[in-house]
Design an enzyme around this catalytic site. Sequence first.
Site, PDB file in Angstrom:
ATOM      1  N   LYS A   1       0.809  -1.219   0.000  1.00 59.82           N
ATOM      2  CA  LYS A   1       0.000   0.000   0.000  1.00 59.82           C
ATOM      3  C   LYS A   1       0.846   1.273   0.000  1.00 59.82           C
ATOM      4  O   LYS A   1       2.036   1.263   0.260  1.00 59.82           O
ATOM      5  CB  LYS A   1      -1.005  -0.034   1.145  1.00 59.82           C
ATOM      6  CG  LYS A   1      -2.112  -1.053   0.871  1.00 59.82           C
ATOM      7  CD  LYS A   1      -3.271  -0.985   1.826  1.00 59.82           C
ATOM      8  CE  LYS A   1      -4.392  -1.929   1.357  1.00 59.82           C
ATOM      9  NZ  LYS A   1      -5.500  -1.970   2.317  1.00 59.82           N
TER      10      LYS A   1
ATOM     11  N   ARG B   1      -4.009 -10.132   4.448  1.00 58.40           N
ATOM     12  CA  ARG B   1      -4.326 -10.164   3.010  1.00 58.40           C
ATOM     13  C   ARG B   1      -3.101  -9.652   2.252  1.00 58.40           C
ATOM     14  O   ARG B   1      -2.725  -8.489   2.397  1.00 58.40           O
ATOM     15  CB  ARG B   1      -5.555  -9.300   2.734  1.00 58.40           C
ATOM     16  CG  ARG B   1      -6.075  -9.356   1.313  1.00 58.40           C
ATOM     17  CD  ARG B   1      -7.340  -8.531   1.179  1.00 58.40           C
ATOM     18  NE  ARG B   1      -7.912  -8.624  -0.164  1.00 58.40           N
ATOM     19  CZ  ARG B   1      -7.581  -7.842  -1.186  1.00 58.40           C
ATOM     20  NH1 ARG B   1      -6.662  -6.896  -1.019  1.00 58.40           N
ATOM     21  NH2 ARG B   1      -8.146  -7.991  -2.370  1.00 58.40           N
TER      22      ARG B   1
END
Length: 287
Positions: free
Chosen positions: A227, A262
């Site tokens: 991210k 995840r």
Amino acid sequence: MTPWRLRDRSFDWGKQTYLMGVLNVTPDSFSDGGQFNTLEAACRQSRQLVDGGADILDIGGQSTRPNAEEISLTEELDRVIPIIQALRQNTEFSQVPISVDTTRAKVAEAAIAVGADLINDISGGTFDAEMLPTVAKLQVPIALMHLRGTPKTMQTLTDYDDLIGEIYQFLSERIESAIAVGIDRQQIILDPGIGFAKKYSQNLEILRRLPDFQTLKCPILVGVSRKSFIGHILNQPDPQKRTWGTAAACVSAIVGGAHLLRVHDLPEMREVCQVADAIWRSKVPYP
């Protein structure tokens, strides 16, 4: 927390860290858009994720990156359902748990009908009023994530008076809404939504204060993989070059009590979990 049983796999929360492998069958996801949006490529990537140690495959047909445009229901179904069908028809994947990453009840229902096992809803069941009743009817687990706005608008909605308190309250309310329509609390997993309506510093605060969410008494799912906050720290604009930054964030999540991560990068994150679990978990089923 009650262990989950999905296919032939047991998820005994807290004894080890489990991995959800990301399979985006989209042309525009932030990290791997366009790489796996054909049937052949998606099946090949599924094999790599499972071989690398994924405990669950998370299949999504709608990009949720910042500013993503919403696609039609038909297009989402056309992207997701054939992949799940193809995997279930292959004996190699017959016992691999599959999650469908969707905010639409009709996609969730169709995915479960062809062999998916759980629902991963980034809206916490707020985008589609039928999602929670549908999950209750299907009697499958659901991941409820914190989000403000939509992927199109979320990064304009990052002002909080009490970041952790507001996320906690949202998740608490979503648990109660789920229970009210008949979902078993033991079938709920919670995600604080790192990167979704959160600024750089807020993502770091969530990781620092992840233990605060333990009192909600549900397993915690964390998605930090590749991210932008990691790219900010590393000055690395290419998401696919953020593997070791992701590893550090995953260890932080494990220390904070995350149960399921995840991730995109298997088997690297499996090794990260093995070492972190050996240090931080009381019982680790590794040699």
